[in-house]
Design a protein around this motif. Structure first.
Motif, PDB file in Angstrom:
ATOM      1  N   ARG A 283      39.103  95.963  72.811  1.00  0.00           N
ATOM      2  CA  ARG A 283      38.056  94.937  72.871  1.00  0.00           C
ATOM      3  C   ARG A 283      38.677  93.590  73.242  1.00  0.00           C
ATOM      4  NH1 ARG A 283      36.280  98.204  68.468  1.00  0.00           N
ATOM      5  NH2 ARG A 283      37.451  96.953  66.945  1.00  0.00           N
ATOM      6  N   LYS A 284      38.077  92.919  74.200  1.00  0.00           N
ATOM      7  CA  LYS A 284      38.643  91.677  74.718  1.00  0.00           C
ATOM      8  C   LYS A 284      38.494  90.545  73.713  1.00  0.00           C
ATOM      9  CE  LYS A 284      38.194  88.354  78.527  1.00  0.00           C
ATOM     10  NZ  LYS A 284      39.628  88.084  78.557  1.00  0.00           N
ATOM     11  N   HIS A 285      39.551  89.772  73.567  1.00  0.00           N
ATOM     12  CA  HIS A 285      39.514  88.584  72.714  1.00  0.00           C
ATOM     13  C   HIS A 285      39.515  87.357  73.614  1.00  0.00           C
ATOM     14  CE1 HIS A 285      40.323  85.875  69.363  1.00  0.00           C
ATOM     15  NE2 HIS A 285      41.265  85.310  70.118  1.00  0.00           N
ATOM     16  N   ASP A 286      38.521  86.504  73.464  1.00  0.00           N
ATOM     17  CA  ASP A 286      38.451  85.267  74.236  1.00  0.00           C
ATOM     18  C   ASP A 286      39.323  84.206  73.582  1.00  0.00           C
ATOM     19  OD1 ASP A 286      36.684  86.231  76.178  1.00  0.00           O
ATOM     20  OD2 ASP A 286      34.951  85.843  74.876  1.00  0.00           O
ATOM     21  N   ALA A 287      40.337  83.783  74.316  1.00  0.00           N
ATOM     22  CA  ALA A 287      41.229  82.754  73.780  1.00  0.00           C
ATOM     23  C   ALA A 287      40.475  81.445  73.587  1.00  0.00           C
ATOM     24  CB  ALA A 287      42.416  82.552  74.712  1.00  0.00           C
ATOM     25  N   HIS A 288      40.914  80.670  72.612  1.00  0.00           N
ATOM     26  CA  HIS A 288      40.257  79.430  72.256  1.00  0.00           C
ATOM     27  C   HIS A 288      40.574  78.322  73.261  1.00  0.00           C
ATOM     28  CE1 HIS A 288      44.337  79.214  70.721  1.00  0.00           C
ATOM     29  NE2 HIS A 288      44.231  77.902  70.686  1.00  0.00           N
ATOM     30  N   THR A 289      39.725  77.334  73.293  1.00  0.00           N
ATOM     31  CA  THR A 289      40.005  76.091  74.010  1.00  0.00           C
ATOM     32  C   THR A 289      40.693  75.143  73.041  1.00  0.00           C
ATOM     33  OG1 THR A 289      38.081  76.357  75.449  1.00  0.00           O
ATOM     34  CG2 THR A 289      39.014  74.129  75.251  1.00  0.00           C
ATOM     35  N   PRO A 290      41.914  74.727  73.333  1.00  0.00           N
ATOM     36  CA  PRO A 290      42.634  73.863  72.379  1.00  0.00           C
ATOM     37  C   PRO A 290      41.871  72.576  72.085  1.00  0.00           C
ATOM     38  CG  PRO A 290      44.120  74.712  74.039  1.00  0.00           C
ATOM     39  CD  PRO A 290      42.736  75.069  74.491  1.00  0.00           C
ATOM     40  N   ARG A 291      42.061  72.069  70.863  1.00  0.00           N
ATOM     41  CA  ARG A 291      41.420  70.832  70.434  1.00  0.00           C
ATOM     42  C   ARG A 291      42.392  70.079  69.543  1.00  0.00           C
ATOM     43  NH1 ARG A 291      37.419  73.748  65.990  1.00  0.00           N
ATOM     44  NH2 ARG A 291      38.973  75.242  65.312  1.00  0.00           N
ATOM     45  N   ASP A 292      42.106  68.838  69.336  1.00  0.00           N
ATOM     46  CA  ASP A 292      42.932  68.028  68.443  1.00  0.00           C
ATOM     47  C   ASP A 292      42.551  68.378  67.014  1.00  0.00           C
ATOM     48  OD1 ASP A 292      44.174  66.092  66.908  1.00  0.00           O
ATOM     49  OD2 ASP A 292      43.877  64.508  68.385  1.00  0.00           O
ATOM     50  N   ARG A 293      43.423  69.085  66.317  1.00  0.00           N
ATOM     51  CA  ARG A 293      43.089  69.593  64.990  1.00  0.00           C
ATOM     52  C   ARG A 293      43.033  68.492  63.937  1.00  0.00           C
ATOM     53  NH1 ARG A 293      42.925  75.131  64.804  1.00  0.00           N
ATOM     54  NH2 ARG A 293      42.819  75.043  62.537  1.00  0.00           N
TER      55      ARG A 293
ATOM     56  N   ALA B 130      49.969  86.844  71.184  1.00  0.00           N
ATOM     57  CA  ALA B 130      50.631  85.549  71.028  1.00  0.00           C
ATOM     58  C   ALA B 130      49.934  84.778  69.922  1.00  0.00           C
ATOM     59  CB  ALA B 130      50.584  84.767  72.335  1.00  0.00           C
ATOM     60  N   ALA B 131      50.693  84.397  68.910  1.00  0.00           N
ATOM     61  CA  ALA B 131      50.182  83.587  67.799  1.00  0.00           C
ATOM     62  C   ALA B 131      51.072  82.359  67.683  1.00  0.00           C
ATOM     63  CB  ALA B 131      50.180  84.402  66.511  1.00  0.00           C
TER      64      ALA B 131
ATOM     65  N   PRO C 121      48.958  87.233  81.561  1.00  0.00           N
ATOM     66  CA  PRO C 121      48.086  88.404  81.400  1.00  0.00           C
ATOM     67  C   PRO C 121      48.767  89.559  80.677  1.00  0.00           C
ATOM     68  CG  PRO C 121      48.843  88.181  83.678  1.00  0.00           C
ATOM     69  CD  PRO C 121      49.234  86.925  82.980  1.00  0.00           C
ATOM     70  N   GLU C 122      50.112  89.506  80.568  1.00  0.00           N
ATOM     71  CA  GLU C 122      50.826  90.568  79.846  1.00  0.00           C
ATOM     72  C   GLU C 122      50.458  90.590  78.365  1.00  0.00           C
ATOM     73  OE1 GLU C 122      53.368  89.327  83.339  1.00  0.00           O
ATOM     74  OE2 GLU C 122      52.166  88.319  81.798  1.00  0.00           O
ATOM     75  N   ALA C 123      49.985  89.452  77.828  1.00  0.00           N
ATOM     76  CA  ALA C 123      49.569  89.397  76.423  1.00  0.00           C
ATOM     77  C   ALA C 123      48.154  89.939  76.282  1.00  0.00           C
ATOM     78  CB  ALA C 123      49.634  87.965  75.899  1.00  0.00           C
ATOM     79  N   SER C 124      47.959  90.822  75.324  1.00  0.00           N
ATOM     80  CA  SER C 124      46.626  91.395  75.098  1.00  0.00           C
ATOM     81  C   SER C 124      45.683  90.380  74.484  1.00  0.00           C
ATOM     82  CB  SER C 124      46.741  92.614  74.175  1.00  0.00           C
ATOM     83  OG  SER C 124      47.560  93.610  74.767  1.00  0.00           O
ATOM     84  N   ALA C 125      46.234  89.403  73.766  1.00  0.00           N
ATOM     85  CA  ALA C 125      45.395  88.365  73.159  1.00  0.00           C
ATOM     86  C   ALA C 125      46.249  87.144  72.844  1.00  0.00           C
ATOM     87  CB  ALA C 125      44.719  88.865  71.893  1.00  0.00           C
ATOM     88  N   VAL C 126      45.626  85.974  72.930  1.00  0.00           N
ATOM     89  CA  VAL C 126      46.220  84.716  72.475  1.00  0.00           C
ATOM     90  C   VAL C 126      45.303  84.196  71.383  1.00  0.00           C
ATOM     91  CG1 VAL C 126      46.792  82.348  73.107  1.00  0.00           C
ATOM     92  CG2 VAL C 126      47.261  84.217  74.717  1.00  0.00           C
ATOM     93  N   ILE C 127      45.838  84.075  70.157  1.00  0.00           N
ATOM     94  CA  ILE C 127      44.980  83.738  69.028  1.00  0.00           C
ATOM     95  C   ILE C 127      45.291  82.351  68.478  1.00  0.00           C
ATOM     96  CG2 ILE C 127      44.662  86.163  68.420  1.00  0.00           C
ATOM     97  CD1 ILE C 127      46.577  85.716  66.067  1.00  0.00           C
ATOM     98  N   SER C 128      44.302  81.798  67.799  1.00  0.00           N
ATOM     99  CA  SER C 128      44.390  80.472  67.187  1.00  0.00           C
ATOM    100  C   SER C 128      44.757  80.598  65.713  1.00  0.00           C
ATOM    101  CB  SER C 128      43.032  79.772  67.328  1.00  0.00           C
ATOM    102  OG  SER C 128      42.942  78.627  66.506  1.00  0.00           O
ATOM    103  N   PHE C 129      45.143  79.479  65.113  1.00  0.00           N
ATOM    104  CA  PHE C 129      45.329  79.449  63.663  1.00  0.00           C
ATOM    105  C   PHE C 129      44.057  79.911  62.937  1.00  0.00           C
ATOM    106  CE2 PHE C 129      48.496  75.718  64.182  1.00  0.00           C
ATOM    107  CZ  PHE C 129      49.545  76.613  64.401  1.00  0.00           C
ATOM    108  N   ASP C 130      42.897  79.607  63.523  1.00  0.00           N
ATOM    109  CA  ASP C 130      41.637  79.986  62.878  1.00  0.00           C
ATOM    110  C   ASP C 130      41.428  81.494  62.821  1.00  0.00           C
ATOM    111  OD1 ASP C 130      40.908  77.370  62.353  1.00  0.00           O
ATOM    112  OD2 ASP C 130      39.881  77.115  64.267  1.00  0.00           O
ATOM    113  N   ASP C 131      42.199  82.248  63.621  1.00  0.00           N
ATOM    114  CA  ASP C 131      42.095  83.709  63.591  1.00  0.00           C
ATOM    115  C   ASP C 131      42.931  84.325  62.461  1.00  0.00           C
ATOM    116  OD1 ASP C 131      40.430  84.290  65.960  1.00  0.00           O
ATOM    117  OD2 ASP C 131      42.084  83.409  67.081  1.00  0.00           O
ATOM    118  N   TYR C 132      43.798  83.522  61.837  1.00  0.00           N
ATOM    119  CA  TYR C 132      44.732  84.081  60.859  1.00  0.00           C
ATOM    120  C   TYR C 132      44.018  84.710  59.662  1.00  0.00           C
ATOM    121  CZ  TYR C 132      48.869  81.884  63.020  1.00  0.00           C
ATOM    122  OH  TYR C 132      49.889  81.522  63.863  1.00  0.00           O
ATOM    123  N   THR C 133      42.911  84.097  59.231  1.00  0.00           N
ATOM    124  CA  THR C 133      42.254  84.610  58.033  1.00  0.00           C
ATOM    125  C   THR C 133      41.673  86.000  58.254  1.00  0.00           C
ATOM    126  OG1 THR C 133      40.247  83.430  58.690  1.00  0.00           O
ATOM    127  CG2 THR C 133      41.689  82.342  57.101  1.00  0.00           C
TER     128      THR C 133
END
Length: 467
Positions: free
Chosen positions: A116-126, A74-75, A91-103
């Protein structure tokens, strides 16, 4: 791991997301991934998190992709907005990624494929990632902890790469900026997209040339608020200067600006949009409502008189200009009288396209805390009334165009001598189209035609004979 690594990209939501996906595609290919729709190893769903229906569509798409047996990532906006919460709920998604993962998107996919497990980010006010003041922003070359100022790529970080075109359409979006500095009480977008950051004119012109060399004939300028373009660069007239330059790009036949704020639509910008050859006389105006008190509660500006004066100024310059807008009904505290003001405005405005949305609370917005919430049945009824009125009014507006001449950008061969395209007053996908009969026309070609009939907002035209 197999050397063959294939990925499928599914894009939901707005034109900004479509550009983001093309940027992701370029990054993925650069890191050795192959794009393919059949039996991919990984499916990346570029989600939309704007309103409830878009969120549901995003979840349904993620679940359907997981059922295919591929690993699913999920992006996009919904993933950015909810992060860990979405990962735990899906849990069906293998990873939930942030905009910061795009690069480093290729590495993220490598990790998923390798288990390899990806730890999803804690949302913040960008919005906190950049100085908010344009003066601060212009003076900064680096921001501690966040690298160089971004130059407009989807995440607020990282170097920009050229896109990879994902279709052969003669129309492409060109992203002016990322983020938004407005504080509308109903909108969560600035919090997860970040502060407004304009791309440099020279970068946009280079990308326009790149797109033109790949068969693009119409550029659609997109951002959360195109009339803010250049404020953070110290130039309030930046869009007025940029539009003629883009229109002069060899191979580009039409440039269309979208997402214009009525309160920021300066007379000089109207002049350029209405009077520059190669720039579509098209005004995608974000009115949202017409009642002054409702607009103030939305933290917006205007009233019926000012909006009608603006439309008069536009049509004085370009009588055949296309005008579209969206409206929210049932906003907290909206009275029958205020709803009636909106109805009266629409009856007077002669808009080509009208989008109607019922208000619903959005997480983290100021409006979600307001008193005066209307019962859902009242909101639904006002949506019904305004939608029926909108369909009637826009059909009348289309009928007014019968007998006029239009320049149609051909987009699709329908077979049997029929072609579908759009006139200058019609934006892509949401504003209707023109069907024209002809022989040997090609996508990307612009033909002059006379409108002979209308069906709703769609037009039927006949190619003009003679010179």
């Amino acid at each position: 791991m197999s050397s063959r690594r294939t990925v499928s990209l599914i894009t939901l939501g707005c034109a900004r997301n479509e550009v983001d996906s093309e940027e992701l595609a370029a990054r993925l290919e650069a890191s050795g991934w192959q794009l393919g729709e059949e039996d991919p190893d990984v499916v990346v769903v570029n989600t939309c998190g704007f309103i409830d229906s878009a969120k549901k569509d995003s979840i349904d798409t993620l679940l359907a992709a997981a059922d295919s047996g591929a690993k699913v990532i999920a992006a996009g906006c919904m993933a950015e907005r909810y992060g860990k919460e979405l990962a735990e709920a899906l849990p069906e998604a293998s990873a939930v990624i942030s905009f910061d993962d795009y690069t480093d998107i290729g590495t993220r996919l490598d990790d998923v494929l390798a288990g390899r497990k990806h730890d999803a980010h804690t949302p913040r006010d960008r919005r906190t990632l950049l100085p908010i003041s344009p003066v601060e922003r212009r003076g900064a070359t680096n921001i501690p902890g966040h690298g160089e100022l971004p130059t407009g790529v989807a995440p607020a970080s990282g170097p920009r790469v050229l896109r990879k075109r994902l279709d052969e359409s003669p129309v492409a979006s060109l992203k002016l900026a990322s983020g938004c500095d407005r504080r509308c009480t109903f909108c969560a977008i600035p919090a997860f997209r970040g502060a407004y950051v304009s791309r440099r004119p020279e970068e946009l012109l280079a990308e326009a040339d790149w797109l033109a060399h790949r068969g693009v004939r119409e550029l659609v300028l997109v951002s959360e608020n195109s009339t803010s373009y250049g404020k953070d660069l110290g130039d309030l007239r930046a869009l007025e200067k940029l539009l003629p330059q883009l229109a002069a790009t060899e191979g580009v036949e039409r440039v269309r600006a979208s997402y214009l704020q009525p309160a920021e639509l300066r007379p000089g910008l109207i002049d350029v949009i209405a009077g520059t050859e190669g720039v579509a006389p098209y005004f995608d105006l974000s009115f949202q409502h017409a009642s002054g008190p409702v607009l103030r509660r939305m933290r917006r500006f205007g009233d019926p008189e000012r909006f009608l004066d603006l439309l008069e100024a536009v049509r004085k310059q370009a009588p055949e200009a296309g005008v579209r807008s969206n409206f929210i009904v049932g906003f907290p505290g909206e009275t029958e009288q205020e709803f009636g003001e909106l109805v009266g405005f629409l009856e007077a405005a002669r808009l080509d396209v009208i989008g109607v949305f019922g208000y619903s609370d959005e997480d983290g917005t100021e409006a979600a805390t307001f008193d005066g919430k209307l019962p859902q049945e009242v909101v639904d009824e006002r949506v019904r009334v305004l939608t029926e009125l909108a369909e009637e009014l826009t059909a009348q507006r289309a009928e007014e165009r019968i007998g006029t001449e239009v320049d149609i950008l051909i987009e699709e061969d329908l077979g049997d001598g029929g072609y579908e395209g759009r006139a200058a007053h019609q934006g892509p996908e949401v504003d209707g189209s023109v069907t024209v009969q002809g022989i040997g026309l090609l996508p990307g070609q612009i033909v002059r035609a006379v409108v002979v009939d209308a069906e709703g907002v769609d037009l039927i035209a006949r190619i003009k004979a003679g010179p």
